[in-house]
Design an enzyme around this catalytic site. Sequence first.
Site, PDB file in Angstrom:
ATOM      1  N   SER A   1       0.852  -1.211  -0.019  1.00 39.56           N
ATOM      2  CA  SER A   1      -0.012  -0.070   0.059  1.00 39.56           C
ATOM      3  C   SER A   1       0.841   1.218   0.040  1.00 39.56           C
ATOM      4  O   SER A   1       2.154   1.263   0.708  1.00 39.56           O
ATOM      5  CB  SER A   1      -0.847   0.042   1.283  1.00 39.56           C
ATOM      6  OG  SER A   1      -1.679   1.200   1.459  1.00 39.56           O
TER       7      SER A   1
ATOM      8  N   TYR B   1      -1.915  -0.018  10.483  1.00 45.85           N
ATOM      9  CA  TYR B   1      -1.991  -0.476   9.105  1.00 45.85           C
ATOM     10  C   TYR B   1      -0.614   0.008   8.548  1.00 45.85           C
ATOM     11  O   TYR B   1      -0.171  -0.949   7.576  1.00 45.85           O
ATOM     12  CB  TYR B   1      -3.196   0.097   8.300  1.00 45.85           C
ATOM     13  CG  TYR B   1      -3.371  -0.417   7.011  1.00 45.85           C
ATOM     14  CD1 TYR B   1      -3.771  -1.637   6.643  1.00 45.85           C
ATOM     15  CD2 TYR B   1      -3.295   0.695   6.033  1.00 45.85           C
ATOM     16  CE1 TYR B   1      -3.896  -1.838   5.448  1.00 45.85           C
ATOM     17  CE2 TYR B   1      -3.343   0.394   4.514  1.00 45.85           C
ATOM     18  CZ  TYR B   1      -3.692  -0.960   4.429  1.00 45.85           C
ATOM     19  OH  TYR B   1      -3.788  -1.414   3.047  1.00 45.85           O
TER      20      TYR B   1
END
Length: 237
Positions: free
Chosen positions: A132, A146
């Site tokens: 990501s 995250y």
Amino acid sequence: MDEFTAKNVLVLGGSRGIGAAIVRRFAQGGANVAFTYAGSLGAAEALAAETGAEAIQADSAARDALVATVAARGALDVLVINAGTLVLGDPLTLDADAVDHMIDVNVRAPYHAAVEAGRTMNDNGRIIVIGSVNGDRMPFTGGAAYALTKSAVQGMVRGLARDFGDRGITVNSIQPGPTDSDMNPAEGPMAATMHSFIAIKRHARPQEIAELAAYLAGPHAGMITGSMQTIDGGFGA
């Protein structure tokens, strides 16, 4: 498109969203494709029927079962690790078990799956981890855990690229920005906020991520390894 004819491809987390687009792309390219799913049985069965790929139930948080699934596929040509989970919230109140589960799925699973694949992977094989852009940039609150998992993927990719490089095996991460999926729908409540950070004011399409995966897995990408291939519309610019 037959660039992957007879190639043995495994996609971890392939029943929906980006994973399903990747399964379709490799199947269209002639590969022998298998993919795992955790709970989306209906979606997995539909995708298998559509593409001819094999659907395998496997929980990426269960290390031994995941490793056994990778080993059972034999000598792979391409491993794509797409399975992931997202937990957001105030770190002072975020459930610790949920964070640990996310670390299991987003960090431990990719590492153990990649290492197991590397034991028998064919020379000049490809390992691709879907990371990501949040591994590089976290522009809003609540995303520390995250982002931690996606930054960890970056270090893993760099290290394994060196470990497997003498066999011509490449190891890379694709780092999408906001991408239209069940986890992050293009019309979801966070869309306007996310688009405010992006140069190209829309979510990416799963097919766009799949095309990048196909390029990295193909014959023209043999010297791309240890890299983070960001595809985010300028989110991190």
